[in-house]
Design a protein around this motif. Structure first.
Motif, short mmCIF file in Angstrom:
data_model
loop_
_atom_site.label_atom_id
_atom_site.label_comp_id
_atom_site.label_asym_id
_atom_site.label_seq_id
_atom_site.Cartn_x
_atom_site.Cartn_y
_atom_site.Cartn_z
N ALA A 20 0.88 -1.23 0.19
CA ALA A 20 -0.05 0.07 0.03
C ALA A 20 0.81 1.17 0.06
N LEU A 21 0.63 2.18 -0.64
CA LEU A 21 1.54 3.34 -1.08
C LEU A 21 0.86 4.48 -0.51
N VAL A 22 2.00 5.48 0.11
CA VAL A 22 1.58 6.84 0.73
C VAL A 22 2.49 7.69 -0.47
N LEU A 23 1.61 8.39 -1.29
CA LEU A 23 2.46 9.29 -2.26
C LEU A 23 2.17 11.00 -2.00
N PRO A 24 3.23 11.37 -1.31
CA PRO A 24 2.92 12.93 -1.21
C PRO A 24 3.25 13.53 -2.39
N PHE A 25 2.87 14.69 -2.70
CA PHE A 25 3.02 15.58 -3.71
C PHE A 25 3.25 16.98 -3.60
#
Length: 72
Positions: free
Chosen positions: A31-36
């Motif tokens: 499962a990914l946490v992708l901040p941008f």
């Protein structure tokens, strides 16, 4: 008793190398946490389009990891 979920935070996933890493981790079942950063709206839109499906368990969120206030 099951295994704990595999979760990865991928900084820079809105760009080429980070996006590739996110795809590899997704393929491995993470499962990914992708901040941008909101400064690149087109990159952010494509990131959300590819990984923003809640059913996959990923979190795609605006967050400047270089700002202590944003991360706290």
């Amino acid at each position: 008793m099951g295994h704990p979920p595999k979760i990865a935070l991928v900084a820079g996933a809105s760009r080429a190398i980070g996006r590739h890493i996110a795809r590899m981790l997704q393929d491995e079942g993470f499962a990914l946490v992708l901040p941008f950063i909101d400064d690149w709206p087109e990159a952010a839109e494509s990131l959300i389009a590819e990984f923003g499906d809640a059913e996959r368990g990923h979190l795609v969120t605006p967050c400047d990891l270089g700002s202590a206030c944003a991360v706290a």
